[in-house]
Scaffold this motif. Structure first.
Motif, PDB file in Angstrom:
ATOM      1  N   ARG A  42       4.082   1.333   9.801  1.00  0.00           N
ATOM      2  CA  ARG A  42       5.240   1.727  10.609  1.00  0.00           C
ATOM      3  C   ARG A  42       5.972   0.537  11.197  1.00  0.00           C
ATOM      4  N   ALA A  43       5.246  -0.340  11.862  1.00  0.00           N
ATOM      5  CA  ALA A  43       5.896  -1.455  12.555  1.00  0.00           C
ATOM      6  C   ALA A  43       6.599  -2.386  11.579  1.00  0.00           C
ATOM      7  N   ILE A  44       5.953  -2.700  10.435  1.00  0.00           N
ATOM      8  CA  ILE A  44       6.591  -3.590   9.475  1.00  0.00           C
ATOM      9  C   ILE A  44       7.795  -2.905   8.842  1.00  0.00           C
ATOM     10  N   GLY A  45       7.705  -1.574   8.630  1.00  0.00           N
ATOM     11  CA  GLY A  45       8.844  -0.836   8.113  1.00  0.00           C
ATOM     12  C   GLY A  45      10.016  -0.867   9.072  1.00  0.00           C
ATOM     13  N   MET A  46       9.725  -0.667  10.354  1.00  0.00           N
ATOM     14  CA  MET A  46      10.776  -0.743  11.364  1.00  0.00           C
ATOM     15  C   MET A  46      11.304  -2.172  11.491  1.00  0.00           C
ATOM     16  N   GLY A  47      10.425  -3.137  11.274  1.00  0.00           N
ATOM     17  CA  GLY A  47      10.855  -4.529  11.308  1.00  0.00           C
ATOM     18  C   GLY A  47      11.845  -4.839  10.195  1.00  0.00           C
TER      19      GLY A  47
ATOM     20  N   ASP B  52       0.815  -1.219   0.000  1.00  0.00           N
ATOM     21  CA  ASP B  52       0.000   0.000   0.000  1.00  0.00           C
ATOM     22  C   ASP B  52       0.849   1.270   0.000  1.00  0.00           C
ATOM     23  N   LEU B  53       2.152   1.115   0.098  1.00  0.00           N
ATOM     24  CA  LEU B  53       3.024   2.286   0.126  1.00  0.00           C
ATOM     25  C   LEU B  53       3.187   2.876  -1.269  1.00  0.00           C
TER      26      LEU B  53
ATOM     27  N   LEU C 119      11.506   6.793  10.329  1.00  0.00           N
ATOM     28  CA  LEU C 119      10.558   5.838   9.762  1.00  0.00           C
ATOM     29  C   LEU C 119       9.146   6.087  10.285  1.00  0.00           C
ATOM     30  N   ALA C 120       9.031   6.406  11.573  1.00  0.00           N
ATOM     31  CA  ALA C 120       7.714   6.691  12.153  1.00  0.00           C
ATOM     32  C   ALA C 120       7.082   7.918  11.508  1.00  0.00           C
ATOM     33  N   GLU C 121       7.911   8.859  11.090  1.00  0.00           N
ATOM     34  CA  GLU C 121       7.395  10.098  10.514  1.00  0.00           C
ATOM     35  C   GLU C 121       7.245  10.048   8.995  1.00  0.00           C
ATOM     36  N   LEU C 122       7.938   9.107   8.350  1.00  0.00           N
ATOM     37  CA  LEU C 122       7.893   9.020   6.890  1.00  0.00           C
ATOM     38  C   LEU C 122       6.902   7.983   6.379  1.00  0.00           C
ATOM     39  N   LEU C 123       6.503   7.022   7.232  1.00  0.00           N
ATOM     40  CA  LEU C 123       5.590   5.968   6.803  1.00  0.00           C
ATOM     41  C   LEU C 123       4.224   6.156   7.449  1.00  0.00           C
ATOM     42  N   PRO C 124       3.139   5.703   6.768  1.00  0.00           N
ATOM     43  CA  PRO C 124       1.809   5.787   7.367  1.00  0.00           C
ATOM     44  C   PRO C 124       1.682   4.854   8.560  1.00  0.00           C
ATOM     45  N   PRO C 125       0.748   5.129   9.490  1.00  0.00           N
ATOM     46  CA  PRO C 125       0.624   4.334  10.725  1.00  0.00           C
ATOM     47  C   PRO C 125       0.511   2.831  10.505  1.00  0.00           C
ATOM     48  N   GLY C 126      -0.242   2.408   9.473  1.00  0.00           N
ATOM     49  CA  GLY C 126      -0.459   0.990   9.248  1.00  0.00           C
ATOM     50  C   GLY C 126       0.756   0.239   8.754  1.00  0.00           C
TER      51      GLY C 126
ATOM     52  N   ASN D 210       7.427   5.351  19.759  1.00  0.00           N
ATOM     53  CA  ASN D 210       7.292   6.523  18.892  1.00  0.00           C
ATOM     54  C   ASN D 210       5.885   7.098  18.920  1.00  0.00           C
ATOM     55  N   GLU D 211       4.897   6.233  19.099  1.00  0.00           N
ATOM     56  CA  GLU D 211       3.506   6.684  19.072  1.00  0.00           C
ATOM     57  C   GLU D 211       3.020   7.215  20.422  1.00  0.00           C
TER      58      GLU D 211
END
Length: 408
Positions: A138-143, A10-11, A129-136, A331-332
């Motif tokens: 974030r965690a997978i991006g950080m993962g 979805d990104l 990453l928390a600020e550049l990616l949408p909430p849904g 972050n949240e």
């Protein structure tokens, strides 16, 4: 796996390149910061230190990481990207320079600089990453970012047999860290400066996250960060020492155990990130902590290869599953204006935990042995789980982080 990675589909194209760039950066970070622990059985012998004395050296290398608090405070005011790139460059240069040190003092200084820069880069990375990616996502991006660091650490393990070729051959692993300079142009090309919130911004003092009304979130996070770090740092740092010098296994066996058990455990990043985005940050963190504790203690209380492999897998899976959940959660729980400062303060408590765990090792290992020392630190994981349970869940509230307690 497609369902786990669905948030990435979805990104936008630009956001996917952001994730890819952080993956490259993560590999460089993991590779650079893993050599000290992986080569410990060889560097300790080179410098003529006992296990307890080496624990003291490793603790000293962590002290400079407190500078990440100042770096992140500056980033809250002047921007994140340039500081992020600068800390990456310093990290890689210091890791490479370690390959030319001549004594334990120079080793401590070089690795201290590397740890300071690596910690600052890691803090800024998860905040960006928390600020550049949408909430849904974030965690997978950080993962994925954390999984990349794990891959870098795995590459360090893969090269470990080179250190057995001679008493000074461990140096080449640190020198190879200079390859990580390739991450600098990648970060400059594809990682943008996060947008600042519109409207007037109130400036906060650097200690603001520690005080009311944010203290109710900060201090439980600080306690869990400290206790988790005290346990995991010690058990990871001395894993090679345990397997090579205590149990007598060859470096090639360590590679086999670490790369198969650790790599399979790395699935925890993706599974934990997916579950954190769908089930909740808090519960995934708690379960991850519990699994990591069982595996970490097991590594020091078992001796056969099958049980050692299971222990490595559980320790890796639990820690990796907790990583994206914890990153998204912390972050949240804080608004943008103080987010980097809050995360940096928490990183400071993480560093305090690493120093504390290694200090306990310095005092206890030579007297009661590695297994009992790790078991003692593992008891603190029960407290980490309990204080995490006291935090609010943020998964269902993507707006949570932008509400200050005064206005929520």
């Amino acid at each position: 796996m497609r369902r786990v990675l669905a948030p990435l589909l979805d990104l936008s194209r630009a956001e996917r390149f952001i994730v890819l760039a952080f993956w490259v950066v993560g590999v460089a970070q993991g590779f650079a910061q893993s050599h000290a622990a992986n080569t410990l059985p060889f560097t300790r012998v080179t410098f003529g230190l006992t296990e307890g004395e080496m624990a003291g050296v490793m603790a000293l290398t962590r002290i400079g990481a407190f500078s990440a608090i100042l770096v992140s405070f500056v980033s809250d005011r002047s921007g994140r990207r340039n500081l992020f790139v600068a800390t990456l460059a310093i990290m890689v240069a210091a890791a490479g320079a370690t390959g030319w040190v001549v004594d334990a003092e120079q080793f401590t200084i070089a690795q201290g600089i590397m740890r300071a820069a690596s910690t600052a880069a890691g803090v800024l990375g998860v905040v960006m990453l928390a600020e550049l990616l949408p909430p849904g996502s974030r965690a997978i991006g950080m993962g994925i970012y954390a999984a990349a660091a794990s891959l870098g650490a795995g590459l360090s393990v893969l090269l470990l047999p080179l250190a057995e070729a001679g008493p000074e051959e461990w140096r080449i692993l640190f020198q190879y860290a200079l390859i990580g300079l390739i991450a600098i142009p990648v970060a400059l090309r594809w990682i943008p400066e996060p947008e600042k919130p519109s409207g007037p911004r109130r400036r906060y003092a650097i200690w603001r996250p520690l005080a009311s009304p944010y203290a109710a979130h900060f201090w439980p996070l600080a306690a869990s960060s400290l206790l988790f770090a005290a346990f995991t740092t010690t058990q990871v740092t001395f894993a090679s020492e345990r397997l090579i010098n205590d149990l007598g296994y060859a470096a090639s066996v360590i590679v086999l155990i670490s790369l198969t058990g650790g790599t399979l455990g790395g699935l925890g990043y993706f599974i934990g990130g997916h579950l954190a985005d769908t089930r909740g940050r808090r519960i995934v963190t708690m379960v991850g902590f519990a699994i990591a504790a069982v595996g970490g203690v097991g590594l020091y209380w078992t001796e056969t290869l099958p049980l050692l492999w299971v222990s490595v897998f559980l320790a890796a899976f639990g820690a990796f599953a907790a990583a994206p959940a914890t990153s998204a959660h912390r972050n949240e729980l804080f608004p943008t204006q103080i987010r980097a400062s809050a995360v940096a303060w928490l990183a400071g408590f993480t560093v305090t935990g690493t120093i504390g765990g290694l200090w306990v090792g310095n005092r206890a290992i030579d007297d009661i042995g590695l297994p009992m020392t790790v078991l003692l630190l593992g008891a603190g994981m029960l407290i980490a789980i309990a204080v995490t349970a006291a935090l609010p869940e943020t998964k269902a509230h993507p707006e949570f982080a932008e509400e200050t307690p005064e206005t929520a």
